[in-house]
Design an enzyme around this catalytic site. Structure first.
Site, PDB file in Angstrom:
ATOM      1  N   VAL A  80       0.821  -1.218   0.000  1.00  0.00           N
ATOM      2  CA  VAL A  80       0.000   0.000   0.000  1.00  0.00           C
ATOM      3  C   VAL A  80       0.860   1.274   0.000  1.00  0.00           C
ATOM      4  O   VAL A  80       0.338   2.374  -0.163  1.00  0.00           O
ATOM      5  CB  VAL A  80      -1.015   0.035   1.174  1.00  0.00           C
ATOM      6  CG1 VAL A  80      -2.024  -1.100   1.058  1.00  0.00           C
ATOM      7  CG2 VAL A  80      -0.317   0.018   2.532  1.00  0.00           C
ATOM      8  N   SER A 158      -9.681   2.065  14.467  1.00  0.00           N
ATOM      9  CA  SER A 158      -9.502   1.275  15.701  1.00  0.00           C
ATOM     10  C   SER A 158     -10.107   2.074  16.848  1.00  0.00           C
ATOM     11  O   SER A 158     -10.225   3.303  16.763  1.00  0.00           O
ATOM     12  CB  SER A 158      -8.009   1.068  15.963  1.00  0.00           C
ATOM     13  OG  SER A 158      -7.794   0.574  17.266  1.00  0.00           O
ATOM     14  N   TYR A 171       0.523   4.465  16.123  1.00  0.00           N
ATOM     15  CA  TYR A 171      -0.708   3.777  15.698  1.00  0.00           C
ATOM     16  C   TYR A 171      -1.926   4.682  15.931  1.00  0.00           C
ATOM     17  O   TYR A 171      -2.802   4.802  15.068  1.00  0.00           O
ATOM     18  CB  TYR A 171      -0.821   2.467  16.481  1.00  0.00           C
ATOM     19  CG  TYR A 171      -1.915   1.532  16.038  1.00  0.00           C
ATOM     20  CD1 TYR A 171      -1.774   0.744  14.896  1.00  0.00           C
ATOM     21  CD2 TYR A 171      -3.095   1.411  16.773  1.00  0.00           C
ATOM     22  CE1 TYR A 171      -2.771  -0.139  14.503  1.00  0.00           C
ATOM     23  CE2 TYR A 171      -4.096   0.535  16.393  1.00  0.00           C
ATOM     24  CZ  TYR A 171      -3.933  -0.239  15.252  1.00  0.00           C
ATOM     25  OH  TYR A 171      -4.931  -1.108  14.871  1.00  0.00           O
ATOM     26  N   ALA A 172      -1.978   5.316  17.102  1.00  0.00           N
ATOM     27  CA  ALA A 172      -3.112   6.203  17.400  1.00  0.00           C
ATOM     28  C   ALA A 172      -3.163   7.353  16.396  1.00  0.00           C
ATOM     29  O   ALA A 172      -4.238   7.683  15.883  1.00  0.00           O
ATOM     30  CB  ALA A 172      -2.997   6.746  18.828  1.00  0.00           C
ATOM     31  N   LYS A 175      -4.574   6.026  13.146  1.00  0.00           N
ATOM     32  CA  LYS A 175      -5.991   5.633  13.164  1.00  0.00           C
ATOM     33  C   LYS A 175      -6.920   6.835  13.386  1.00  0.00           C
ATOM     34  O   LYS A 175      -8.048   6.859  12.876  1.00  0.00           O
ATOM     35  CB  LYS A 175      -6.225   4.545  14.221  1.00  0.00           C
ATOM     36  CG  LYS A 175      -5.481   3.235  13.915  1.00  0.00           C
ATOM     37  CD  LYS A 175      -5.895   2.621  12.575  1.00  0.00           C
ATOM     38  CE  LYS A 175      -5.288   1.255  12.333  1.00  0.00           C
ATOM     39  NZ  LYS A 175      -5.681   0.671  11.040  1.00  0.00           N
ATOM     40  N   ILE A 204      -9.292  -7.856  18.543  1.00  0.00           N
ATOM     41  CA  ILE A 204      -9.771  -8.952  17.696  1.00  0.00           C
ATOM     42  C   ILE A 204      -8.673 -10.015  17.601  1.00  0.00           C
ATOM     43  O   ILE A 204      -7.485  -9.665  17.448  1.00  0.00           O
ATOM     44  CB  ILE A 204     -10.102  -8.419  16.269  1.00  0.00           C
ATOM     45  CG1 ILE A 204     -10.994  -7.158  16.345  1.00  0.00           C
ATOM     46  CG2 ILE A 204     -10.747  -9.517  15.424  1.00  0.00           C
ATOM     47  CD1 ILE A 204     -12.330  -7.337  17.029  1.00  0.00           C
TER      48      ILE A 204
HETATM   49  P1  NAP Z   1      -2.975  -8.836  10.538  1.00  0.00           P
HETATM   50  O1  NAP Z   1      -3.523 -10.168  10.948  1.00  0.00           O
HETATM   51  O2  NAP Z   1      -1.559  -8.507  10.875  1.00  0.00           O
HETATM   52  O3  NAP Z   1      -3.204  -8.668   8.963  1.00  0.00           O
HETATM   53  C1  NAP Z   1      -2.794  -7.507   8.316  1.00  0.00           C
HETATM   54  C2  NAP Z   1      -2.499  -7.833   6.876  1.00  0.00           C
HETATM   55  O4  NAP Z   1      -2.034  -6.643   6.222  1.00  0.00           O
HETATM   56  C3  NAP Z   1      -1.374  -8.881   6.736  1.00  0.00           C
HETATM   57  O5  NAP Z   1      -1.736  -9.848   5.787  1.00  0.00           O
HETATM   58  C4  NAP Z   1      -0.202  -8.046   6.279  1.00  0.00           C
HETATM   59  O6  NAP Z   1       0.738  -8.767   5.505  1.00  0.00           O
HETATM   60  C5  NAP Z   1      -0.884  -6.975   5.453  1.00  0.00           C
HETATM   61  N1  NAP Z   1       0.005  -5.839   5.247  1.00  0.00           N
HETATM   62  C6  NAP Z   1       0.898  -5.321   6.122  1.00  0.00           C
HETATM   63  N2  NAP Z   1       1.570  -4.318   5.556  1.00  0.00           N
HETATM   64  C7  NAP Z   1       1.077  -4.179   4.301  1.00  0.00           C
HETATM   65  C8  NAP Z   1       1.384  -3.311   3.217  1.00  0.00           C
HETATM   66  N3  NAP Z   1       2.360  -2.387   3.309  1.00  0.00           N
HETATM   67  N4  NAP Z   1       0.686  -3.435   2.062  1.00  0.00           N
HETATM   68  C9  NAP Z   1      -0.278  -4.399   1.934  1.00  0.00           C
HETATM   69  N5  NAP Z   1      -0.594  -5.253   2.918  1.00  0.00           N
HETATM   70  C10 NAP Z   1       0.081  -5.152   4.104  1.00  0.00           C
HETATM   71  O7  NAP Z   1      -3.870  -7.637  11.145  1.00  0.00           O
HETATM   72  P2  NAP Z   1      -5.423  -7.584  11.556  1.00  0.00           P
HETATM   73  O8  NAP Z   1      -5.506  -7.745  13.010  1.00  0.00           O
HETATM   74  O9  NAP Z   1      -6.202  -8.441  10.666  1.00  0.00           O
HETATM   75  O10 NAP Z   1      -5.714  -6.044  11.257  1.00  0.00           O
HETATM   76  C11 NAP Z   1      -6.378  -5.583  10.086  1.00  0.00           C
HETATM   77  C12 NAP Z   1      -6.702  -4.104  10.277  1.00  0.00           C
HETATM   78  O11 NAP Z   1      -7.552  -3.943  11.410  1.00  0.00           O
HETATM   79  C13 NAP Z   1      -5.454  -3.243  10.531  1.00  0.00           C
HETATM   80  O12 NAP Z   1      -5.620  -1.994   9.894  1.00  0.00           O
HETATM   81  C14 NAP Z   1      -5.494  -3.068  12.035  1.00  0.00           C
HETATM   82  O13 NAP Z   1      -4.828  -1.881  12.442  1.00  0.00           O
HETATM   83  C15 NAP Z   1      -6.980  -3.003  12.302  1.00  0.00           C
HETATM   84  N6  NAP Z   1      -7.332  -3.341  13.677  1.00  0.00           N
HETATM   85  C16 NAP Z   1      -7.062  -4.578  14.189  1.00  0.00           C
HETATM   86  C17 NAP Z   1      -7.405  -4.845  15.521  1.00  0.00           C
HETATM   87  C18 NAP Z   1      -7.133  -6.189  16.164  1.00  0.00           C
HETATM   88  O14 NAP Z   1      -7.317  -6.316  17.383  1.00  0.00           O
HETATM   89  N7  NAP Z   1      -6.743  -7.217  15.428  1.00  0.00           N
HETATM   90  C19 NAP Z   1      -7.999  -3.862  16.306  1.00  0.00           C
HETATM   91  C20 NAP Z   1      -8.260  -2.605  15.739  1.00  0.00           C
HETATM   92  C21 NAP Z   1      -7.931  -2.363  14.416  1.00  0.00           C
HETATM   93  P3  NAP Z   1       1.991  -9.471   6.273  1.00  0.00           P
HETATM   94  O15 NAP Z   1       1.411 -10.235   7.396  1.00  0.00           O
HETATM   95  O16 NAP Z   1       2.613 -10.317   5.231  1.00  0.00           O
HETATM   96  O17 NAP Z   1       2.841  -8.351   6.739  1.00  0.00           O
END
Ligand code: NAP
Length: 263
Positions: A80, A158, A171-172, A175, A204
């Site tokens: 991205v 978030s 991060y804050a 977001k 999550i």
């Molecule tokens: P995740 O399991 O780490 O998945 C994130 C995905 O994004 C991974 O497949 C990662 O690839 C990919 N990614 C990272 N850098 C990238 C880049 N430069 N270009 C394209 N893809 C990229 O995270 P998640 O928990 O599912 O989170 C998804 C979203 O929800 C994020 O924006 C996160 O901030 C938000 N969020 C999550 C939570 C939570 O508790 N899980 C809470 C609030 C918000 P690689 O793994 O190969 O790096």
């Protein structure tokens, strides 16, 4: 990074609500976690899905799942941070399916440290992916949506983007910034038939929580009125609703999906 489409097509979609039948969606970070769950949910509801991620093996995994379900999908390796790759991905999508109905800006990372210890690299990398990456993807797709006079731009913020969090200055900031952009796009693009909304997940169960010690996870669970962490599918369900015509009057909204954590 080289761009590379990876194709998969099954024989048809399985039985489901099909609220997204005929729609075309690009989902970033769709290799795993919330992004993967969202890609599977969109496919289950009839959408044709572009699975965008940086890791080919994770893309392959999501594409295989969707293909096995009988969905129509295309994997695309794109960072991205790389505008050229993102524009090429949008071009490939339009070449294959003629339009882009929905962009889900989901890709995101954490690099936590208290402000007294945070390095410039930690700050810059999180902003580049979580904030500038969301801008880049939206910029790459917006001309297509304006031409269509329709589209939905969904964004992973978030609860940290509403309330801040210990150890997450970078991060804050990213977001909170996403919410600012969403409200701006809702105002700029609403009259052109394009809706923009943000989803604010609580905690999550994905790999993003891997660095948090188990005792802290237990303490977090106890703070949630529903008594547990959320599942990626529970965020995917919210994205699917917002992408559907059922959400046709929801624009500029910031929807918390946290089990009531912040009450
Ligand atoms: P995740 O399991 O780490 O998945 C994130 C995905 O994004 C991974 O497949 C990662 O690839 C990919 N990614 C990272 N850098 C990238 C880049 N430069 N270009 C394209 N893809 C990229 O995270 P998640 O928990 O599912 O989170 C998804 C979203 O929800 C994020 O924006 C996160 O901030 C938000 N969020 C999550 C939570 C939570 O508790 N899980 C809470 C609030 C918000 P690689 O793994 O190969 O790096």
């Amino acid at each position: 990074m080289a761009d590379e489409p990876r194709n998969g097509k099954g024989s048809g979609n399985g039985a489901a609500n099909m609220r997204l039948a005929g729609k075309v969606a690009i989902i970033t970070g769709a290799g795993r976690g919330i992004g993967q769950a969202t890609a599977l949910k969109f496919a289950e509801e009839g959408a044709r899905v572009v699975v965008c991620d940086v890791s080919p093996e994770w893309i392959e995994d999501t594409v295989e799942h969707i293909t096995r379900m009988g969905g129509d999908t295309m994997g695309y390796i794109a960072d991205v941070r790389n505008m050229g790759s993102l524009r090429a991905m949008v071009d490939a999508t339009v070449a294959r399916w003629g339009k882009v109905d929905c962009l889900v800006n989901n890709a995101g990372i954490v690099m936590d440290a208290q402000i007294k210890n945070m390095t410039d690299d930690q700050f810059d990398r999180v902003i580049e992916i979580n904030l500038k990456g969301v801008y880049n993807c939206t910029r790459a797709v917006v001309d297509t949506m304006l031409k269509q006079q329709s589209g939905v731009i969904l964004n992973a913020s978030s609860i940290v983007g509403l309330y801040g969090n210990f150890g997450q200055t970078n991060y804050a900031a990213s977001k909170f910034g996403v919410i600012g952009m969403v409200k701006t796009w809702a105002k700029e693009l609403g009259r052109k038939g394009i809706r923009a909304n943000a989803v604010c997940p609580g905690f999550i169960e994905t790999s993003i929580l891997a660095s948090i010690p188990e005792r802290v996870i237990h303490a977090l669970e106890e703070r949630v009125p529903l008594g547990r962490l959320g599942k990626p599918e529970e965020i995917a369900n919210t994205f699917a609703f917002l992408a559907s015509d059922e959400a046709s009057y929801i624009n500029g909204a910031v929807i918390e999906v946290s089990g009531g954590l912040t009450l």
